[in-house]
Design an enzyme around this catalytic site. Sequence first.
Site, short mmCIF file in Angstrom:
data_model
loop_
_atom_site.label_atom_id
_atom_site.label_comp_id
_atom_site.label_asym_id
_atom_site.label_seq_id
_atom_site.Cartn_x
_atom_site.Cartn_y
_atom_site.Cartn_z
N ASN A 130 -102.21 -40.40 19.07
CA ASN A 130 -100.89 -39.94 19.48
C ASN A 130 -99.84 -40.56 18.58
OD1 ASN A 130 -98.82 -39.08 21.42
ND2 ASN A 130 -98.40 -41.22 21.66
N TYR A 195 -92.75 -34.57 7.91
CA TYR A 195 -93.26 -34.44 9.33
C TYR A 195 -94.14 -33.23 9.57
CZ TYR A 195 -93.82 -34.32 14.73
OH TYR A 195 -93.97 -34.61 15.94
#
Length: 288
Positions: A130, A195
Amino acid sequence: MPWGTSGGPDPWAAAAPASSSGPATLTQPQTAAEETRVPGRVAVITGGATGVGRAIVHEFAQQGYRVAFCWVPMPGRDIEAMALLTEAALAHLGAEVFSARCDVRDREQVDSFIDEVVSKWGEVSVLVNNAGIAHDGALWRLNDAQWNAVMDTNVTGAFHCIAACAAHFRRQKYGKVVNISAHQAARPGFGVSNYAASKAALEALTRCAAVELGPSNVNVNAVAPGFVHTERLDQLPEEVVDRTRKRAALGRLGEPEEIASVVAFLSSDAARHITGQTLVVDGGLSLE
């Protein structure tokens, strides 16, 4: 066409009783519920002190897993205090949990963290990658440091963690990996080139790891959330959030707990025949 009329095998032939003393039955496959081994299983979550990661930590703890999560300091936020608070709250509820500082970009730190988990609890059952960061900006304004920080955390960090757990998974002949991607991997917008690229690479890593670890009974999947109510969302302009909410088919943003429940499903035996996939959880944002 009915079975048996084309010369093919009749699957019900196996139901013929061996004797007339008992009913004919077909052998039923073992169900996921019968296979479940949640008590005593060990879940490792990176970036588990805040946001979606914290919700995932809570979800696994509530399901009876032993939970280990790692964190790193972040500017302007007392991440260590958040981690200790999460650990204390779950321990008060009877969960077995511990947290440790670990920068996933550093292979030695990752190896040490995983070794500590195995030494403490004997195995790693589930790995949730995560940990992730973002440095948004037009690509012509991104410098090398901003690009590398995102790629090193979001992609290389996940690689480090999977590689560190692989030997344990292969020895156990069991394991689950869930990587947290993002809807921008397939639907990038302005200012998120680093990203989006990192999350697309993470999904490719997911598929490759699924192929390589599959023979060892390891499932590797990804979850791609849309916009979720987290601290990161607070950094975005309100008009961007409102526009996104209106674009979603469900007309709302996601909650961290909703992502956590999907991660838990992919980590369960109910999903034992799913691997190498990315499950988009964006409220229909990608349907636009």
